[in-house]
Scaffold this motif. Structure first.
Motif, short mmCIF file in Angstrom:
data_model
loop_
_atom_site.label_atom_id
_atom_site.label_comp_id
_atom_site.label_asym_id
_atom_site.label_seq_id
_atom_site.Cartn_x
_atom_site.Cartn_y
_atom_site.Cartn_z
N UNK A 251 0.82 -1.21 0.00
CA UNK A 251 0.00 0.00 0.00
C UNK A 251 0.85 1.26 0.00
N UNK A 252 2.09 1.14 0.50
CA UNK A 252 2.98 2.31 0.51
C UNK A 252 3.33 2.76 -0.90
N UNK A 253 3.25 1.88 -1.86
CA UNK A 253 3.57 2.23 -3.25
C UNK A 253 2.33 2.61 -4.04
N UNK A 254 1.28 3.03 -3.35
CA UNK A 254 0.04 3.44 -4.01
C UNK A 254 -0.32 4.87 -3.62
N UNK A 255 -1.35 5.38 -4.27
CA UNK A 255 -1.75 6.78 -4.08
C UNK A 255 -2.18 7.08 -2.66
N UNK A 351 2.87 4.33 -10.59
CA UNK A 351 1.87 5.30 -11.03
C UNK A 351 0.92 5.55 -9.86
N UNK A 352 0.97 6.75 -9.31
CA UNK A 352 0.16 7.10 -8.15
C UNK A 352 -1.15 7.76 -8.55
N UNK A 353 -1.14 8.49 -9.66
CA UNK A 353 -2.35 9.17 -10.13
C UNK A 353 -2.29 9.25 -11.65
N UNK A 354 -3.39 8.89 -12.30
CA UNK A 354 -3.45 8.90 -13.75
C UNK A 354 -4.07 7.62 -14.26
N UNK A 355 -4.41 7.62 -15.54
CA UNK A 355 -5.04 6.48 -16.20
C UNK A 355 -3.97 5.47 -16.59
N UNK A 374 6.07 7.38 -20.77
CA UNK A 374 5.25 7.88 -21.87
C UNK A 374 3.86 8.19 -21.34
N UNK A 375 3.41 9.42 -21.57
CA UNK A 375 2.12 9.89 -21.04
C UNK A 375 1.27 10.39 -22.19
N UNK A 376 0.02 9.97 -22.22
CA UNK A 376 -0.93 10.48 -23.20
C UNK A 376 -1.83 11.52 -22.53
N UNK A 377 -2.49 12.31 -23.34
CA UNK A 377 -3.36 13.37 -22.85
C UNK A 377 -4.40 12.84 -21.86
N UNK A 378 -4.63 13.59 -20.79
CA UNK A 378 -5.65 13.27 -19.79
C UNK A 378 -6.65 14.41 -19.69
N UNK A 379 -7.93 14.09 -19.81
CA UNK A 379 -8.97 15.05 -19.48
C UNK A 379 -9.13 15.09 -17.96
N UNK A 380 -9.70 16.17 -17.42
CA UNK A 380 -9.94 16.21 -15.97
C UNK A 380 -10.79 15.02 -15.52
N UNK A 381 -10.49 14.54 -14.33
CA UNK A 381 -11.21 13.40 -13.77
C UNK A 381 -11.79 13.78 -12.42
N UNK A 382 -13.04 13.42 -12.19
CA UNK A 382 -13.68 13.68 -10.91
C UNK A 382 -13.71 12.41 -10.09
N UNK A 397 -6.36 16.84 -12.33
CA UNK A 397 -5.81 17.02 -13.68
C UNK A 397 -4.30 16.83 -13.68
N UNK A 398 -3.84 15.81 -12.97
CA UNK A 398 -2.40 15.65 -12.82
C UNK A 398 -2.04 14.16 -12.87
#
Length: 514
Positions: A251-255, A351-355, A374-382, A397-398
């Motif tokens: 769990x320490x390696x997660x968001x 990867x802590x935050x992102x798709x 490698x990162x692709x475009x991300x739209x805001x996420x709720x 958005x990060x």
């Protein structure tokens, strides 16, 4: 003889005993210019601990101090020897003296107070001590309102000074004050400070937890951390490892262990003190040191030709997406990381935050000391979040990637690679004829949509640009659809040298209230 002895005892009994440690005076005459427009304090001496005072006052017991008292009765602990508390809001949210009577407190001379060197964001002065502190202030006026952490992230020299504090045994706590409510407005995540959810007073649980953790280290471990300038990274690791939702090493390696903002009621000071008391000097964790090897983010990108490189520091690398492409690539090395005891290190990139479908992390050596991202475009996420007041929706958005080094005994605090997306823009991407993704249009009119944007980093314009392509997929130009009804055709290089963007600077911080 007996009369004199009795009189002396009477006089001593009438003299009030000091209930707290001494103040440590910082004089302007002792400051020497240093890097990043900062100063180094010379000749600042902390007095020896007054061991006639209790380590923890009676009120401190309610903050978890009974664990510290128990530890001090079982083994040698450092206490507050060599530790200095720095309050930077003129006592607005100061750690009460009666909690930890032996703790020395920094005070500034008249010249420094007049220059406001004792107020707001820390970073201008490096002290020859282990320092923790706070400031419940924020920029509350002007068009660039923001918390002190966001001020540090977005001001010239702010990231470098924050990193310099972190690498010199200083750790400060600041409230997020309206920067982490319905929207997460921070352009990056980093380990250089602790950010508390809420406003004035939300920093208090963090101050108490840090104080007790510092006091719980065995003296030789504290000295090893201090001398290797690893106090702040180790405190960050201990706080995150002891955070209430973190129940395992996995769990320490997660968001959940590394939010940009922490909840005070999720701190576990008892766990933190136990971790500190058990740490041995030959096993202290390292600090991850990052360096960009290849960078696909540019210095003049997007319509306004602005830099995408928010900052490059050893503990955090931050990028802002301005380019029109669908994906970007960056190669980062942690090979400069060294274990203070020469232990072999292995690295984890998480990867802590992102798709996960839009972020690829490719280690480039067996130890994992280098990685291509490698990162692709991300739209805001709720996302649905929960704090002490209940459940809330929060827009993010990060992209965040945490980098950890393990020496076989302890995992380090994270270093971060982050990418911040312009969530005030409405972008449309679609599949191209060649099977990839390409930009269709960008709506820049944040003001017209009443969408928040950071005026220090971004801008708004009353139009939508639609990209035009030839049969081979090359962009041939733009169709600008003005929100006044006018339409124009523009060449593909419309951003180059055309727009002058006013870069706002935040005003001075002021006191904030809940």
């Amino acid at each position: 003889m007996h009369i004199r002895t009795g009189l002396l005892c009477l006089l001593l009994c009438l003299v009030p005993l000091r209930a707290a440690a001494e103040d440590v005076l910082l004089r302007s005459s002792s400051l020497l210019p240093a890097a990043y427009d900062s100063y180094l304090a010379l000749n600042l001496k902390l007095p020896p601990q007054n061991r006639t005072l209790p380590l923890v006052g009676d009120r401190g017991l309610r903050s978890g101090g009974q664990v510290l008292r128990h530890l001090a009765g079982q083994q040698a602990v450092n206490g507050f020897d060599g530790v200095l508390y720095d309050n930077r809001d003129h006592g607005h949210s100061s750690l009460p003296e009666e909690l930890f009577p032996r703790l020395d407190r920094l005070v500034y001379d008249k010249t420094l107070r007049k220059a406001r060197a004792d107020y707001g964001l820390a970073g201008k002065i490096l002290l020859p001590a282990v320092v923790f502190g706070n400031s419940s202030t924020s920029v509350t006026t002007g068009p660039a309102k923001r918390s002190l952490p966001r001020l540090a992230m977005t001001s010239p020299g702010g990231p470098e000074r924050s990193a310099q504090l972190y690498e010199n045994n200083h750790l400060y706590v600041y409230p997020e004050h309206r920067d982490h409510d319905e929207t997460d407005r921070f352009p990056a995540n980093w380990p250089y400070m602790l950010i508390s959810q809420g406003s004035s007073g939300s920093d208090q649980p963090f101050l108490a937890a840090l104080a007790m953790t510092l006091a719980a280290f065995p003296p030789d471990t504290f000295a090893a951390l201090r001398d290797n300038r690893l106090i702040a990274p180790t405190l960050q690791m201990i706080l995150r490892r002891g955070y209430a939702p973190v129940r395992s090493r996995a769990a320490y390696f997660t968001a959940i262990a590394h939010p940009v903002v922490f909840e005070g009621d999720a701190l576990r000071p008892g766990r933190m003190m136990g971790e500190a008391a058990a740490m041995r000097p030959d096993a202290i964790p390292p600090m991850v040191r990052l360096r960009v090897e290849q960078d696909g983010f540019g210095e003049a990108e997007g319509l306004a030709r602005l830099s995408e490189r928010l900052f490059d520091t050893e503990g955090a690398i931050a990028r802002i997406w301005r380019n029109f492409d669908w994906s970007r690539e960056i190669t980062v090395s942690a090979a400069a990381t060294r274990d203070p005891n020469g232990r072999t290190l292995t690295f984890t990139w998480a990867l802590l935050q992102g798709d996960p479908a839009r972020v690829r992390i490719e280690p480039l050596d067996p130890e994992g000391s280098r990685a291509r991202i490698r990162v692709a475009w991300h739209d805001p996420k709720t996302v649905l979040t929960r704090d002490r007041t209940g459940y809330h929706n929060r827009s993010l958005s990060r992209v965040e990637i945490g980098v950890f080094a393990s020496n076989g005994v302890h995992d380090s605090a994270p270093a971060f690679v982050t990418v911040f997306f312009p969530d005030h823009q409405k972008r449309v991407y679609a599949t191209s004829g060649a099977g990839g993704m390409r930009l269709v249009s960008v709506d820049y009119d944040a003001i017209g949509r009443d969408a928040y944007y950071d005026p220090v980093l971004f801008w708004s314009a009353p139009w939508t640009d639609r990209a035009e392509y030839d049969g081979a997929g090359a962009r041939t130009g733009w169709t600008r659809i003005g929100h006044d009804g006018n339409t124009r055709t523009l060449p593909p290089e419309i951003g180059e040298g055309v727009y002058q963007i006013e870069r706002l600077q935040p005003e001075r911080p002021y006191l904030i209230m809940p």
